[in-house]
Design a protein around this motif. Structure first.
Motif: not given
Length: 295
Positions: A157-170
């Motif tokens: 779930l922590i990895a999912a958080v990092l993926c979601e943050a990348c999603y917003v920035v990209i």
């Protein structure tokens, strides 16, 4: 005084509320479908719905190498890896605990937007992020759902958080040259390409008569919201705001996820209610218009 971007606020809040709803309901889906097959069915159904969105509008420039790379990364991190980490993580976690961990999204978005987009973070935005994270994190000290969560589940779930943050920035970079509908369709298509081999592998040994009618109905809702509606809403809202401020609205994801978990019988405490209130106060703090300076 700058006009208040109410439309962007509404689009972002609605998007993350819907994301939170399907994250919470995904606990029911992963009990009925294998994870990779579930992801493949999601991307496949959504691809059919978004076929008309793939056509390039006349006013958009052809895709260059940078845009193609960003679209792939947006799908790989924000669609493929986020879905896999989130679904596998939820199999070893409760929805309430998932809500606690997902509270880290605003802070992760702020950090990445500062590093990669060089965005300046105002005091109120930082305070709003702190409230959003701290409010939901209060439930970490509660007992609800903690026994159902493993270390591996929490790490996923922590990895999912990092993926979601990348999603917003990209996504912020993509909206500078592409429309929300076309972005949604293209990243979903990449997601389908990435997950199809794994989905076929699991589908060959799956009994498609086993899921109930309501399971297929929930899958249809998941497909439409996860790949079509929420992506379009988010990309449309993101065009009018800095990524860090938009990231604050991701607090609606853990709030809704946890509330869905509560609706599924995980219980509600006074501490949790106060935590969610603090998290929403963080959104107001970061987005409420400042008073114009007197001359």
């Amino acid at each position: 005084m700058h006009p208040i971007p109410w439309r962007s606020y509404a689009l972002l809040a609605t998007s993350m509320t819907l994301v939170g709803s399907y994250v919470g309901l995904s606990k029911l889906l992963v009990a009925a479908f294998p994870v990779f097959l579930l992801a493949g069915l999601r991307f496949g159904f959504a691809a059919l719905l978004m076929l008309p969105w793939l056509k390039k509008p006349a006013h958009e420039a052809p895709l260059d190498a940078r845009s193609r790379l960003l679209l792939f990364l947006e799908s790989f991190l924000g669609n493929f890896l986020f879905s896999i980490c989130m679904l596998f993580g939820l199999r070893q976690s409760s929805a309430v605990v998932a809500g606690v961990i997902m509270a880290g999204i605003p802070a992760a978005v702020a950090l990445l937007s500062r590093v990669f987009l060089r965005e300046q973070l105002g005091t109120r935005t930082l305070a709003g992020i702190a409230c959003a994270v701290g409010g939901i994190a209060l439930v970490a000290t509660g007992k609800h759902g903690g026994a159902d969560t493993t270390l591996v589940g929490a790490l996923l779930l922590i990895a999912a958080v990092l993926c979601e943050a990348c999603y917003v920035v990209i996504g912020k970079q993509l909206t500078a040259g592409l429309g929300p509908k076309r972005i949604s369709a293209l990243i979903n298509l990449w997601g389908l390409v990435l997950v199809t081999p794994l989905a076929i592998w699991q589908g060959l040994s799956f009994d498609f008569s086993a899921p109930r009618v309501q399971d297929w109905g929930l899958l249809a809702y998941y497909s439409a919201t996860a790949s079509v509606i929420t992506v379009w809403l988010w990309m449309a809202g993101l065009r009018g705001l800095p990524a860090a401020k938009a990231g604050v609205f991701s607090v609606f994801l853990p709030v809704t996820t946890a509330l869905v978990g509560l609706a599924l019988g995980e219980g509600l405490s006074t501490q949790q209610a106060l935590a969610y209130g603090l998290a929403l106060a963080g959104v107001l703090l970061a987005t409420w218009p400042a008073k114009p300076a007197h001359r």
